[in-house]
Write a protein that holds these residues in place. Structure first.
Motif, PDB file in Angstrom:
ATOM      1  N   ILE A  63       0.837  -1.191   0.000  1.00 58.29           N
ATOM      2  CA  ILE A  63       0.000   0.000   0.000  1.00 58.29           C
ATOM      3  C   ILE A  63       0.870   1.237   0.000  1.00 58.29           C
ATOM      4  N   LEU A  64       0.606   2.121  -0.954  1.00 57.71           N
ATOM      5  CA  LEU A  64       1.289   3.403  -0.987  1.00 57.71           C
ATOM      6  C   LEU A  64       0.394   4.432  -0.313  1.00 57.71           C
ATOM      7  N   LEU A  65       0.870   5.072   0.729  1.00 59.82           N
ATOM      8  CA  LEU A  65       0.074   6.082   1.411  1.00 59.82           C
ATOM      9  C   LEU A  65      -0.066   7.283   0.503  1.00 59.82           C
ATOM     10  N   MET A  66      -1.299   7.790   0.401  1.00 60.29           N
ATOM     11  CA  MET A  66      -1.602   8.809  -0.588  1.00 60.29           C
ATOM     12  C   MET A  66      -2.094  10.083   0.080  1.00 60.29           C
ATOM     13  N   GLY A  67      -1.747  11.224  -0.516  1.00 59.11           N
ATOM     14  CA  GLY A  67      -2.425  12.460  -0.194  1.00 59.11           C
ATOM     15  C   GLY A  67      -1.854  13.216   0.967  1.00 59.11           C
ATOM     16  N   ALA A  68      -1.716  14.522   0.792  1.00 57.54           N
ATOM     17  CA  ALA A  68      -1.249  15.380   1.872  1.00 57.54           C
ATOM     18  C   ALA A  68      -2.285  16.413   2.226  1.00 57.54           C
ATOM     19  N   ALA A  72     -11.598  19.408  -1.404  1.00 57.09           N
ATOM     20  CA  ALA A  72     -12.373  18.735  -2.434  1.00 57.09           C
ATOM     21  C   ALA A  72     -13.635  19.507  -2.755  1.00 57.09           C
ATOM     22  N   SER A  73     -14.186  19.219  -3.961  1.00 53.65           N
ATOM     23  CA  SER A  73     -15.433  19.852  -4.354  1.00 53.65           C
ATOM     24  C   SER A  73     -16.613  19.239  -3.632  1.00 53.65           C
ATOM     25  N   SER A  74     -16.412  18.110  -2.995  1.00 50.41           N
ATOM     26  CA  SER A  74     -17.459  17.434  -2.245  1.00 50.41           C
ATOM     27  C   SER A  74     -16.842  16.828  -1.007  1.00 50.41           C
ATOM     28  N   ASP A  75     -17.608  16.785   0.091  1.00 51.64           N
ATOM     29  CA  ASP A  75     -17.105  16.161   1.304  1.00 51.64           C
ATOM     30  C   ASP A  75     -17.235  14.648   1.262  1.00 51.64           C
ATOM     31  N   SER A  76     -17.890  14.125   0.228  1.00 45.26           N
ATOM     32  CA  SER A  76     -18.071  12.689   0.112  1.00 45.26           C
ATOM     33  C   SER A  76     -16.921  12.078  -0.677  1.00 45.26           C
ATOM     34  N   ILE A  77     -17.020  10.798  -0.950  1.00 44.78           N
ATOM     35  CA  ILE A  77     -15.876  10.093  -1.510  1.00 44.78           C
ATOM     36  C   ILE A  77     -15.550  10.540  -2.925  1.00 44.78           C
ATOM     37  N   ASP A  78     -16.538  11.051  -3.671  1.00 44.64           N
ATOM     38  CA  ASP A  78     -16.225  11.561  -5.005  1.00 44.64           C
ATOM     39  C   ASP A  78     -15.313  12.779  -4.916  1.00 44.64           C
ATOM     40  N   GLY A  79     -15.465  13.587  -3.879  1.00 44.57           N
ATOM     41  CA  GLY A  79     -14.557  14.706  -3.670  1.00 44.57           C
ATOM     42  C   GLY A  79     -13.151  14.237  -3.366  1.00 44.57           C
ATOM     43  N   TRP A  80     -13.033  13.133  -2.600  1.00 47.33           N
ATOM     44  CA  TRP A  80     -11.703  12.591  -2.337  1.00 47.33           C
ATOM     45  C   TRP A  80     -11.063  12.081  -3.613  1.00 47.33           C
ATOM     46  N   PHE A  81     -11.844  11.397  -4.465  1.00 44.29           N
ATOM     47  CA  PHE A  81     -11.303  10.928  -5.741  1.00 44.29           C
ATOM     48  C   PHE A  81     -10.809  12.104  -6.592  1.00 44.29           C
ATOM     49  N   LYS A  82     -11.563  13.191  -6.595  1.00 41.39           N
ATOM     50  CA  LYS A  82     -11.161  14.362  -7.380  1.00 41.39           C
ATOM     51  C   LYS A  82      -9.836  14.924  -6.857  1.00 41.39           C
ATOM     52  N   THR A  83      -9.734  15.062  -5.553  1.00 35.04           N
ATOM     53  CA  THR A  83      -8.492  15.548  -4.958  1.00 35.04           C
ATOM     54  C   THR A  83      -7.345  14.583  -5.227  1.00 35.04           C
ATOM     55  N   THR A  89      -1.828  13.381 -10.585  1.00 34.15           N
ATOM     56  CA  THR A  89      -1.524  13.768 -11.960  1.00 34.15           C
ATOM     57  C   THR A  89      -0.993  15.190 -12.085  1.00 34.15           C
ATOM     58  N   GLY A  90      -1.290  16.050 -11.100  1.00 25.15           N
ATOM     59  CA  GLY A  90      -0.944  17.459 -11.229  1.00 25.15           C
ATOM     60  C   GLY A  90      -1.886  18.211 -12.137  1.00 25.15           C
ATOM     61  N   GLU A  91      -2.962  17.560 -12.580  1.00 21.36           N
ATOM     62  CA  GLU A  91      -3.935  18.173 -13.483  1.00 21.36           C
ATOM     63  C   GLU A  91      -5.326  18.107 -12.862  1.00 21.36           C
ATOM     64  N   GLU A  92      -6.212  19.024 -13.301  1.00 17.73           N
ATOM     65  CA  GLU A  92      -7.591  18.974 -12.846  1.00 17.73           C
ATOM     66  C   GLU A  92      -8.309  17.793 -13.480  1.00 17.73           C
ATOM     67  N   MET A  93      -9.211  17.212 -12.732  1.00 16.05           N
ATOM     68  CA  MET A  93     -10.025  16.129 -13.264  1.00 16.05           C
ATOM     69  C   MET A  93     -11.037  16.703 -14.253  1.00 16.05           C
ATOM     70  N   SER A  94     -11.211  16.032 -15.383  1.00 16.27           N
ATOM     71  CA  SER A  94     -12.179  16.493 -16.374  1.00 16.27           C
ATOM     72  C   SER A  94     -13.599  16.346 -15.842  1.00 16.27           C
ATOM     73  N   VAL A 318      -7.476   6.222  -8.868  1.00 16.89           N
ATOM     74  CA  VAL A 318      -8.856   6.702  -8.949  1.00 16.89           C
ATOM     75  C   VAL A 318      -9.579   5.824  -9.965  1.00 16.89           C
ATOM     76  N   PRO A 319     -10.833   5.425  -9.719  1.00 19.51           N
ATOM     77  CA  PRO A 319     -11.575   4.682 -10.736  1.00 19.51           C
ATOM     78  C   PRO A 319     -11.645   5.468 -12.042  1.00 19.51           C
ATOM     79  N   LEU A 320     -11.551   4.775 -13.174  1.00 19.12           N
ATOM     80  CA  LEU A 320     -11.424   5.426 -14.471  1.00 19.12           C
ATOM     81  C   LEU A 320     -12.691   5.293 -15.302  1.00 19.12           C
ATOM     82  N   ASP A 321     -13.047   6.378 -15.999  1.00 24.27           N
ATOM     83  CA  ASP A 321     -14.030   6.309 -17.069  1.00 24.27           C
ATOM     84  C   ASP A 321     -13.297   5.758 -18.285  1.00 24.27           C
ATOM     85  N   LEU A 322     -13.556   4.513 -18.663  1.00 28.96           N
ATOM     86  CA  LEU A 322     -12.784   3.871 -19.723  1.00 28.96           C
ATOM     87  C   LEU A 322     -12.927   4.576 -21.061  1.00 28.96           C
ATOM     88  N   ASP A 323     -14.020   5.295 -21.265  1.00 30.02           N
ATOM     89  CA  ASP A 323     -14.177   6.035 -22.518  1.00 30.02           C
ATOM     90  C   ASP A 323     -13.180   7.180 -22.636  1.00 30.02           C
TER      91      ASP A 323
END
Length: 338
Positions: A63-68, A72-83, A89-94, A318-323
């Motif tokens: 396990i690689l410890l992640m995040g400092a 996030a844009s949301s307090d829920s887990i989708d906000g954590w994925f965005k962060t 990546t150093g880039e904003e999520m689309s 982060v889970p990926l949109d395969l498209d």
């Protein structure tokens, strides 16, 4: 002949198998694997969508410890994925990628207090072979200071009623203390689900929350004690699989496939002679249309000397949109997704 990962894992579905052991492969599996090695064919790489079989991976974890930070844009887990995406990546999520991870977020909102500490199970995402749970921990009497170095439960366990592996101890692989004095934890656990589309009942058990602070004399621990139990239900996520043909220039690699959550691979054991080396080393990235690369963050594998094969899974950070994904980079090798 193509080898299916489910075939490789058939013999590992015994609940008695302990974490980290390398169980023997049945004679049938050895024969099937040998036939595959001798008779595999090369075909054009193509994207194949189907319901991903749920298979057990009872494995050793790195396990690689992640995040400092947790802004996030949301307090829920989708906000954590965005962060997480932006930190990795150093880039904003689309917007398309964010809409995908938001569609995976399931709100729970259960809280319990014990020994002056309140634990809240905020939200979760259930993948094809992994679960993520966002947990908040608050002191009922004071705020946690932002200089918490290590925050954890001495005991943390999860049970999924439809899982092949039953009650399992887990760790929290990511932490942060927010501006309100709450400790934010991400619980990540791999598993194998029995086939089906029915919802999955989840049980969590935590004991003895500890927060450690870095001081000149070392780490100082506070907020010990407490017991917390939670039960909730999650809907299953429909996932897809992209199956690749192994390039002729590769050696010792027999299967490679990708889902929204995971890259799966089967390769020789011992693995130091396989090519590309990036597969053995976990140097794996998914490439988006705009050239952004997102790496894997968790890796699990089973190696069996008698069989001579390692079966591995590498989970995306982060889970990926395969498209949105146009290729996979392993070390310096790139496989395009048609």
């Amino acid at each position: 002949m193509n080898m299916n990962l489910k075939d490789v894992f058939d013999c590992y579905n015994d609940e008695s198998i302990r974490l980290g052991e390398a169980p023997s492969v049945s004679d049938d599996r050895v024969c099937a694997l040998t036939n595959t090695k001798l008779g595999k064919e090369n075909i054009i790489i193509k994207k194949v969508y189907r319901k991903l079989p749920m298979v057990l991976v009872t494995v050793f974890a790195a396990i690689l410890l992640m995040g400092a930070g947790f802004i996030a844009s949301s307090d829920s887990i989708d906000g954590w994925f965005k962060t997480q995406w932006e930190e990795v990546t150093g880039e904003e999520m689309s917007n398309t990628q964010y809409e995908y991870v938001a569609s995976l977020s399931q709100y729970i909102g259960l809280s319990q207090s014990s020994d002056g500490v309140t634990v809240t199970v905020d939200s979760a995402t259930l993948g094809d072979d992994i679960i993520y749970v966002l947990i908040y921990v608050e002191s009922d009497n004071a705020k946690f200071a932002p200089n918490v170095s290590i925050a954890r439960f001495d005991t943390a366990a999860i049970e999924l009623d439809a899982a092949i592996t039953r009650f399992s101890h887990v760790g929290t692989s990511w932490q942060y203390t927010d501006e309100n004095g709450k400790v934010c934890l991400i619980l990540e656990k791999t598993f194998g689900l029995e086939n089906g589309d029915e919802p999955v009942d989840v049980t969590l058990h935590f004991e003895d929350f500890c927060a450690y602070y870095a001081e000149d004399t070392g780490l100082t621990g506070t907020f010990n004690g407490g017991v917390w139990d939670f039960e909730f239900t999650l809907e299953r996520t429909e996932t897809h699989l992209i199956e690749f043909t192994i390039p002729e220039t590769w050696s010792g690699v027999y299967e490679l496939s990708v889902s929204e959550f995971t890259l799966y691979a089967v390769y020789d054991y011992p693995s130091y002679n396989i090519y590309p080396r990036g597969l053995y080393l976990g140097n794996i990235y998914a490439i988006t249309e705009d050239g952004t690369e997102i790496r894997t963050s968790l890796s699990y594998s089973i190696s069996d000397p008698d069989d001579g094969v390692t079966v591995a899974q590498y989970h995306w950070a982060v889970p990926l949109d395969l498209d949105e994904i146009v290729g996979i980079r392993i070390g310096e090798e790139i496989i395009e997704i048609k």
